[in-house]
Motif scaffolding. Structure first.
Motif, PDB file in Angstrom:
ATOM      1  N   PRO A 131       0.834  -1.204   0.000  1.00 21.14           N
ATOM      2  CA  PRO A 131       0.000   0.000   0.000  1.00 21.14           C
ATOM      3  C   PRO A 131       0.870   1.256   0.000  1.00 21.14           C
ATOM      4  O   PRO A 131       2.022   1.234   0.448  1.00 21.14           O
ATOM      5  N   ASP A 161      -4.150   2.234  -2.194  1.00 21.27           N
ATOM      6  CA  ASP A 161      -3.388   1.070  -2.630  1.00 21.27           C
ATOM      7  C   ASP A 161      -3.666   0.827  -4.108  1.00 21.27           C
ATOM      8  O   ASP A 161      -4.828   0.873  -4.530  1.00 21.27           O
ATOM      9  N   ASP A 165      -6.497  -3.367  -2.128  1.00 21.92           N
ATOM     10  CA  ASP A 165      -6.728  -4.505  -1.227  1.00 21.92           C
ATOM     11  C   ASP A 165      -6.195  -4.238   0.183  1.00 21.92           C
ATOM     12  O   ASP A 165      -5.648  -5.139   0.835  1.00 21.92           O
ATOM     13  N   ILE A 166      -6.362  -2.997   0.681  1.00 20.91           N
ATOM     14  CA  ILE A 166      -5.973  -2.702   2.055  1.00 20.91           C
ATOM     15  C   ILE A 166      -6.809  -3.548   3.006  1.00 20.91           C
ATOM     16  O   ILE A 166      -8.043  -3.618   2.873  1.00 20.91           O
ATOM     17  N   ALA A 188     -10.302  -0.831   6.230  1.00 22.67           N
ATOM     18  CA  ALA A 188      -9.813  -0.049   5.091  1.00 22.67           C
ATOM     19  C   ALA A 188     -10.587   1.240   4.881  1.00 22.67           C
ATOM     20  O   ALA A 188     -10.064   2.185   4.279  1.00 22.67           O
ATOM     21  N   ASP A 211      -1.939  -4.827   3.562  1.00 21.30           N
ATOM     22  CA  ASP A 211      -2.914  -5.266   2.563  1.00 21.30           C
ATOM     23  C   ASP A 211      -3.180  -6.765   2.689  1.00 21.30           C
ATOM     24  O   ASP A 211      -2.614  -7.450   3.556  1.00 21.30           O
TER      25      ASP A 211
END
Length: 227
Positions: A131, A161, A165-166, A188, A211
């Motif tokens: 990220p 990110d 996909d945090i 997130a 992530d």
């Protein structure tokens, strides 16, 4: 009498001609490329570790020159270049997160105007990226802050990110630098956390972003003093 009227008319004309007001202040430029929170894949290969990337932005009003600033977010080392054009090229490291912005200047004005700051990854050999380091927003580093009625201060940051996909943010907060005490995790979509403080105390805080692949990034440390 007529002579006096002529003199007064000339004087009024001179005064009006000399009172043009302050020079127009420059306006902030609109950034174009690399796009915000993106992976930049169009650079020209320089060697195994570097590519040359051309940064582009829109022309801004009342501007003579622009200063492009590109900051390596791993090292916090900036590169700056000035130009009268609306583009400039810099050689930057592959597989690395960067922040970039543009400052507009007018040679007749003391004022400057800054664009937004955009983040991007310069493409490397990775198939997944860590990220972007969280951008700490409030309190600003070095600020003196008034706690709320519960003796709490709200920590606020922003995160992004390339892979979107945090998994979570982890906040570290303490009276020591660097802060190593974890005071909470947020998901997130939650980028704020209240923390308790004591009046007259200096605090340090940072945010680590993780992530879904287990990649992490560190925001770096901000400090503030509680009133």
């Amino acid at each position: 009498m007529i002579r006096n009227i002529i003199r007064l008319s000339i004087l009024a004309l001179l005064v009006s001609c000399g009172d043009d007001g302050p020079p127009p202040a420059p306006q902030g430029a609109l950034l174009v490329f690399p796009e915000e929170n993106s992976e930049c894949t169009t650079g020209t290969d320089i060697n195994q570790t570097s590519t040359q990337v051309t940064f582009r932005w829109m022309a801004s009003d009342n501007t003579d020159t622009y200063t492009l600033s590109v900051v390596n977010l791993d090292s916090n080392v900036p590169q700056n270049i000035s130009t009268a054009s609306t583009s400039a090229s810099l050689t930057i490291t592959k597989g690395t997160p960067f922040a970039w912005s543009v400052t507009s200047r007018n040679s007749e004005s003391d004022q400057v105007a800054s664009s937004e700051t955009w983040l991007f990854y310069n493409a490397g050999s990775q198939t997944t990226y860590a990220p972007f380091p969280a951008q700490l927003e409030n309190p600003q580093s070095g600020a003196t802050v008034q706690p709320d009625i519960a003796n709490e201060v709200l920590l606020e940051w922003s995160g992004a990110d390339v892979d979107n996909d945090i998994a979570y943010f982890e906040v570290f907060f303490s009276e020591t630098n660097p802060p190593t005490t974890s005071v909470g995790l947020t998901n997130a979509s939650t980028m704020e956390l209240p923390v308790g403080v004591v009046s007259g105390t200096v605090y340090y805080w940072r945010v680590v972003t993780t992530d879904l692949e287990g990649n992490t990034s560190d925001s770096g440390v901000f400090d503030f003093k509680a009133l």
